[in-house]
Design a protein around this motif. Structure first.
Motif, short mmCIF file in Angstrom:
data_model
loop_
_atom_site.label_atom_id
_atom_site.label_comp_id
_atom_site.label_asym_id
_atom_site.label_seq_id
_atom_site.Cartn_x
_atom_site.Cartn_y
_atom_site.Cartn_z
N HIS A 371 0.73 -1.22 0.07
CA HIS A 371 -0.15 0.00 -0.01
C HIS A 371 0.89 1.13 -0.02
CE1 HIS A 371 -3.64 2.14 1.89
NE2 HIS A 371 -3.19 2.90 1.03
N VAL A 372 1.05 2.07 -1.15
CA VAL A 372 1.87 3.18 -1.26
C VAL A 372 1.04 4.24 -0.83
CG1 VAL A 372 3.46 4.45 -2.70
CG2 VAL A 372 3.12 1.86 -3.10
N VAL A 373 1.40 5.10 0.04
CA VAL A 373 0.79 6.63 0.25
C VAL A 373 1.72 7.58 0.32
CG1 VAL A 373 -0.08 7.74 2.19
CG2 VAL A 373 -0.20 5.16 2.18
N LEU A 399 -6.06 -9.34 3.67
CA LEU A 399 -4.59 -9.79 3.03
C LEU A 399 -3.51 -9.17 3.80
CD1 LEU A 399 -5.15 -9.69 -0.65
CD2 LEU A 399 -4.96 -11.57 0.61
N PRO A 400 -2.31 -9.62 4.04
CA PRO A 400 -1.24 -9.02 4.57
C PRO A 400 -0.85 -7.82 4.19
CG PRO A 400 -0.83 -11.31 4.28
CD PRO A 400 -1.86 -10.85 3.53
N GLU A 401 -0.62 -6.50 4.46
CA GLU A 401 -0.75 -5.03 4.09
C GLU A 401 0.56 -4.42 4.53
OE1 GLU A 401 -3.35 -1.12 3.56
OE2 GLU A 401 -2.86 -2.17 5.56
N LEU A 402 1.67 -4.09 3.77
CA LEU A 402 2.50 -3.20 4.06
C LEU A 402 2.62 -1.97 3.40
CD1 LEU A 402 5.36 -2.97 4.80
CD2 LEU A 402 6.53 -3.87 2.76
N VAL A 403 2.45 -0.97 4.33
CA VAL A 403 2.23 0.52 4.06
C VAL A 403 3.44 1.25 3.86
CG1 VAL A 403 1.35 2.61 5.01
CG2 VAL A 403 -0.09 0.48 5.33
N VAL A 404 3.44 1.77 2.89
CA VAL A 404 4.76 2.51 2.50
C VAL A 404 4.74 4.08 2.14
CG1 VAL A 404 6.78 2.88 0.78
CG2 VAL A 404 5.98 0.57 1.44
N LEU A 422 0.52 7.71 12.69
CA LEU A 422 -0.58 7.13 11.85
C LEU A 422 -0.64 5.74 11.44
CD1 LEU A 422 -3.40 8.32 10.22
CD2 LEU A 422 -1.86 8.82 8.41
N GLU A 423 0.61 5.19 11.09
CA GLU A 423 0.93 3.83 10.60
C GLU A 423 2.52 3.50 11.56
OE1 GLU A 423 -0.23 1.30 9.09
OE2 GLU A 423 -2.16 2.57 8.96
N PRO A 424 2.28 3.04 12.70
CA PRO A 424 3.76 2.79 13.31
C PRO A 424 4.29 1.60 12.43
CG PRO A 424 1.67 2.59 14.99
CD PRO A 424 1.17 2.53 13.22
N HIS A 425 4.17 0.80 11.92
CA HIS A 425 4.82 -0.12 11.21
C HIS A 425 5.33 0.22 9.82
CE1 HIS A 425 4.55 -2.58 14.58
NE2 HIS A 425 3.00 -2.58 14.61
N ALA A 426 4.84 1.40 9.37
CA ALA A 426 5.03 1.60 7.85
C ALA A 426 6.56 1.79 7.64
CB ALA A 426 4.25 3.05 7.53
#
Length: 506
Positions: A371-373, A399-404, A422-426
């Protein structure tokens, strides 16, 4: 008459048109990192890197570029293949309730970027605060008259409303402002029609356009034929009122419905080929990573940086429409694929979501969603929520999500702290500088599904093909070369596990 003098900035430079609108509406100006339409990246920081490849598609897309001050009238018929279109001058119009000023500002800036991408110049606009849009003219009567004066003063060709207008609102507002009125959905559909390249993409866009057009058809006076039957017609008109039957608008509706049915069949016919490719990847147990995100967040640039794919990169909204699949591998040799999908936007027309559902299936069938932000966007939280809503609509919410957070080279330390909350693991990354790319690869490797079968085998040296297959699709925990062959302890796919069964060791 409306005061159309141009406000000046602190350095005696004219304000951006959107800033001018927001300053009149009591909004904030000069608070975002973008220039131009305030939703496109600054051209000084949007340059392509070495990883973006040759991108021959750029020449095709630029062949019919709109330019300012150029007439579409041709003096020589041979120019028809090479003409460029005149930029359309537009004025924006928006309505927001009390307490939603900031959302209205971001939405208006995004509408300006959409208009620029579609090939227009934003001259000015109006923003009205009222509880609900006027059911007749969208804007109130006084504000609609103010908009009419503004359109006449700046010489605009078109008014763009920052919502989806009802057909009656569109006609009533056109009657007041005396120029063409379109809405946000029309602009998005126009961008899609310009950027669609593949057969499937063109069919999907046409279907969405027809679904939008069907309830908005209008009759044009004499072009409508009378259809009262019998001597006592609907209004008691008597003799002379009988007509040929259907009106022209009904014929148009029937043709549109017929064409929509053809397009749905055509789009459905593409599904078997896509399913066959997906089944081939599943047969070889190739995991897939779907790149999803807001439009202009840098998905294609990040794909080029991760795989050197050379897909089209452009500082424009919805530059990518067709799903692009590229193969890559992990550091330990496992093969997986990246799929670049169409971008999303707030208030994405439901016609597009339905028409592009077949393309969005690639997200639902993926093993991991990247997930690209846009980290430099003024409202990244809204980007996250918008994309997750659409992902949920296609059944990929679990689904597993990886925020970038992309474009990290454009944000400061304070903004990083806010985004981290907002997204601690991004992961913070930049497709332009390469920051965070290796961290993304490592995170994807950890998130890819583990092959289901654990084996301990002793493979003879004459079966090097099996050893190669284990390296390509499995995860090797231990490997040793002995006199009888190669001893391997690994996790492998079920199909490969069956091929390795004769060589299982104690």
């Amino acid at each position: 008459m409306t005061d159309t003098t141009t406000p000046q900035g602190s350095d005696d430079t004219p304000l951006d048109p959107v800033d001018r609108v927001l300053s009149r509406a009591g909004g904030r100006t000069g608070v975002t990192v973008f220039s131009g339409a305030q939703a496109l990246q600054d051209v000084r920081t949007a340059g392509r890197g070495d990883d973006d490849g040759d991108q021959w598609d750029r020449e095709d897309r630029a062949a019919l570029r709109r330019v300012p001050g150029l007439s579409t009238e041709l003096e020589d018929v041979t120019e028809v293949e090479y003409r460029q279109l005149r930029l359309e001058n537009v004025v924006l119009a928006g309505v927001h309730p009390q307490g939603e000023q900031e959302d209205a500002e971001n939405s208006l800036r995004e509408l300006a970027a959409l208009a620029e991408t579609a090939g227009a110049v934003v001259l000015d606009g109006v923003l009205q605060r009222r509880p609900h849009p006027d059911p007749a003219t969208y804007l109130g009567r006084g504000k609609a008259e103010e908009l009419r004066d503004l359109v006449a003063a700046v010489g605009a060709d078109t008014v763009i409303a920052d919502t989806e207008l009802a057909p009656s609102q569109r006609r009533a507002l056109e009657d007041v402002v005396k120029v063409k009125v379109i809405d946000r959905t029309t602009v998005i559909l126009d961008i899609f029609s310009q950027h669609a390249k593949s057969r499937e993409g063109k069919a999907q866009v046409e279907l969405a356009q027809l679904e939008y057009l069907l309830p908005r058809l209008r009759g044009w006076g004499d072009s409508m034929s009378r259809q009262a039957g019998g001597q006592v017609g609907a209004a008691g008109a008597g003799m002379g009122s009988r007509g040929p039957g259907e009106t022209k608008i009904e014929l148009d509706r029937r043709r549109i419905r017929t064409r929509m049915a053809q397009l749905r069949r055509q789009i459905a016919s593409f599904a078997p080929a896509r399913a066959a490719k997906r089944a081939e990847r599943e047969r070889h147990t190739v995991p897939s990573v779907a790149i999803a995100g807001y439009t202009n967040a840098g998905k294609s640039s990040l794909l080029n940086r991760l795989t050197s794919a050379g897909v089209l990169v452009e500082n424009a909204l919805f530059a990518t429409l067709d799903a692009t699949v590229r193969r890559t591998q992990t550091s330990d040799g496992r093969v997986y694929t990246f799929t670049d999908t169409v971008g999303f936007v707030r208030n994405l027309p439901h016609q597009l979501v339905e028409a592009f559902r077949s393309t969005l299936e690639e997200v639902g069938e993926a093993d991991v969603v990247l997930h690209v932000v846009d980290g430099a966007h003024p409202d990244p939280a809204a980007q996250l929520a918008t994309v997750r809503d659409v992902i949920g609509d296609v059944g990929a919410r679990d689904l597993p999500e990886l925020v970038v957070f992309n474009k990290s080279d454009l944000i400061d330390d304070d903004t990083r702290l806010v985004l981290r909350g907002l997204e601690p693991h991004a992961i913070f990354a930049s497709s332009r500088t390469g920051e965070g790319v290796e961290e993304i690869r490592a995170a994807i490797e950890r998130m890819l599904p583990l092959p289901p079968v654990e084996v301990r085998v002793l493979v003879p040296y004459d079966r090097g093909d099996l050893v190669s297959a284990v390296h390509e699709t499995g995860i090797i925990l231990a490997q040793e070369h002995v006199a009888e062959g190669t001893a391997i302890h690994a996790h492998v796919p079920a199909i490969l596990g069956a091929r390795l069964a004769p060589f299982l060791s104690a």
